[in-house]
Design a protein around this motif. Sequence first.
Motif, PDB file in Angstrom:
ATOM      1  N   UNK A  36      -9.689 -61.355 -31.402  1.00 50.67           N
ATOM      2  CA  UNK A  36     -10.107 -62.168 -32.538  1.00 50.67           C
ATOM      3  C   UNK A  36     -10.174 -63.650 -32.201  1.00 50.67           C
ATOM      4  N   UNK A  37     -10.373 -64.432 -33.236  1.00 52.78           N
ATOM      5  CA  UNK A  37     -10.504 -65.886 -33.089  1.00 52.78           C
ATOM      6  C   UNK A  37      -9.243 -66.527 -32.514  1.00 52.78           C
ATOM      7  N   UNK A  38      -8.113 -65.911 -32.749  1.00 51.23           N
ATOM      8  CA  UNK A  38      -6.836 -66.439 -32.269  1.00 51.23           C
ATOM      9  C   UNK A  38      -6.824 -66.594 -30.750  1.00 51.23           C
ATOM     10  N   UNK A  39      -7.616 -65.779 -30.071  1.00 51.97           N
ATOM     11  CA  UNK A  39      -7.691 -65.861 -28.616  1.00 51.97           C
ATOM     12  C   UNK A  39      -8.130 -67.257 -28.172  1.00 51.97           C
ATOM     13  N   UNK A  40      -9.050 -67.852 -28.899  1.00 48.33           N
ATOM     14  CA  UNK A  40      -9.631 -69.138 -28.504  1.00 48.33           C
ATOM     15  C   UNK A  40      -8.893 -70.341 -29.077  1.00 48.33           C
ATOM     16  N   UNK A  41      -8.253 -70.193 -30.216  1.00 49.45           N
ATOM     17  CA  UNK A  41      -7.645 -71.360 -30.860  1.00 49.45           C
ATOM     18  C   UNK A  41      -6.122 -71.363 -30.808  1.00 49.45           C
ATOM     19  N   UNK A  42      -5.537 -70.268 -30.423  1.00 45.09           N
ATOM     20  CA  UNK A  42      -4.077 -70.176 -30.413  1.00 45.09           C
ATOM     21  C   UNK A  42      -3.445 -70.885 -29.226  1.00 45.09           C
ATOM     22  N   UNK A  43      -2.142 -71.027 -29.278  1.00 43.89           N
ATOM     23  CA  UNK A  43      -1.382 -71.677 -28.217  1.00 43.89           C
ATOM     24  C   UNK A  43      -0.934 -70.708 -27.130  1.00 43.89           C
ATOM     25  N   UNK A  44      -1.093 -69.441 -27.373  1.00 38.63           N
ATOM     26  CA  UNK A  44      -0.617 -68.423 -26.446  1.00 38.63           C
ATOM     27  C   UNK A  44      -1.460 -68.432 -25.170  1.00 38.63           C
ATOM     28  N   UNK A  45      -0.780 -68.437 -24.000  1.00 41.89           N
ATOM     29  CA  UNK A  45      -1.472 -68.459 -22.710  1.00 41.89           C
ATOM     30  C   UNK A  45      -1.939 -67.071 -22.300  1.00 41.89           C
ATOM     31  N   UNK A  46      -1.110 -66.079 -22.518  1.00 38.33           N
ATOM     32  CA  UNK A  46      -1.405 -64.706 -22.101  1.00 38.33           C
ATOM     33  C   UNK A  46      -1.382 -63.797 -23.316  1.00 38.33           C
ATOM     34  N   UNK A  47      -2.450 -63.037 -23.498  1.00 42.03           N
ATOM     35  CA  UNK A  47      -2.578 -62.210 -24.695  1.00 42.03           C
ATOM     36  C   UNK A  47      -2.362 -60.722 -24.450  1.00 42.03           C
ATOM     37  N   UNK A  48      -2.239 -60.316 -23.223  1.00 41.78           N
ATOM     38  CA  UNK A  48      -2.001 -58.901 -22.954  1.00 41.78           C
ATOM     39  C   UNK A  48      -2.875 -58.351 -21.843  1.00 41.78           C
ATOM     40  N   UNK A  49      -2.857 -57.035 -21.709  1.00 45.29           N
ATOM     41  CA  UNK A  49      -3.544 -56.339 -20.630  1.00 45.29           C
ATOM     42  C   UNK A  49      -5.025 -56.688 -20.545  1.00 45.29           C
ATOM     43  N   UNK A  50      -5.739 -56.620 -21.682  1.00 44.83           N
ATOM     44  CA  UNK A  50      -7.175 -56.866 -21.660  1.00 44.83           C
ATOM     45  C   UNK A  50      -7.497 -58.320 -21.328  1.00 44.83           C
ATOM     46  N   UNK A  51      -6.637 -59.221 -21.698  1.00 46.91           N
ATOM     47  CA  UNK A  51      -6.799 -60.623 -21.319  1.00 46.91           C
ATOM     48  C   UNK A  51      -6.740 -60.754 -19.797  1.00 46.91           C
ATOM     49  N   UNK A  52      -5.753 -60.129 -19.192  1.00 42.18           N
ATOM     50  CA  UNK A  52      -5.613 -60.140 -17.742  1.00 42.18           C
ATOM     51  C   UNK A  52      -6.847 -59.529 -17.070  1.00 42.18           C
ATOM     52  N   UNK A  53      -7.299 -58.399 -17.593  1.00 36.72           N
ATOM     53  CA  UNK A  53      -8.453 -57.709 -17.008  1.00 36.72           C
ATOM     54  C   UNK A  53      -9.733 -58.531 -17.123  1.00 36.72           C
ATOM     55  N   UNK A  54     -10.067 -58.992 -18.342  1.00 37.45           N
ATOM     56  CA  UNK A  54     -11.334 -59.674 -18.573  1.00 37.45           C
ATOM     57  C   UNK A  54     -11.341 -61.139 -18.153  1.00 37.45           C
ATOM     58  N   UNK A  55     -10.192 -61.751 -18.006  1.00 35.60           N
ATOM     59  CA  UNK A  55     -10.140 -63.169 -17.627  1.00 35.60           C
ATOM     60  C   UNK A  55      -9.913 -63.398 -16.142  1.00 35.60           C
ATOM     61  N   UNK A  57      -8.954 -60.368 -13.380  1.00 33.34           N
ATOM     62  CA  UNK A  57      -9.200 -59.298 -12.409  1.00 33.34           C
ATOM     63  C   UNK A  57     -10.675 -58.933 -12.319  1.00 33.34           C
ATOM     64  N   UNK A  58     -11.310 -58.632 -13.452  1.00 32.45           N
ATOM     65  CA  UNK A  58     -12.720 -58.257 -13.409  1.00 32.45           C
ATOM     66  C   UNK A  58     -13.628 -59.379 -12.893  1.00 32.45           C
TER      67      UNK A  58
END
Length: 151
Positions: A36-55, A57-58
Amino acid sequence: MENQEYAGFWIRFGAVLIDLVVMAIVFWVPLTLIYGEEYWVGDQFYHGFWDLMFSYILPFVVTIWFWLRFFGTPGKMALRLKIVDANTGSQLSLGQAIGRYFAYIVAAIPLLLGYIWVGIDKRKQGLHDKLAGTVVIRQLGKEPVKFDQNA
């Protein structure tokens, strides 16, 4: 090499812009759908598995694959650019490709001067190219016009 020249700063910059559009569609849209939008505006650096994959590894795997299979990313291919070994003009080795990928980070550190160097260097090599032993060449040859003789 006939019909080739070293690719300069602006054409390579254009290729990067094309790649950013492709990345936005392939990697950023799924991240937005997942987190969601929180991915882009939030303060969190790491959001989970899919964040790692799409940001991380892939993009790494896909970029290396494109360089080794097609001599460049979609942006470079669209602009008829190829990444080749600086000494032989042949395909990159896996080690060169991996080194070039991580050398992008080194090239960015001093105020992006490692990229800007492409516009100054006689072989149009950025710092990442120099560290990996690569050059980017531009195909100048145009495809000849052919007509169907049976029409």
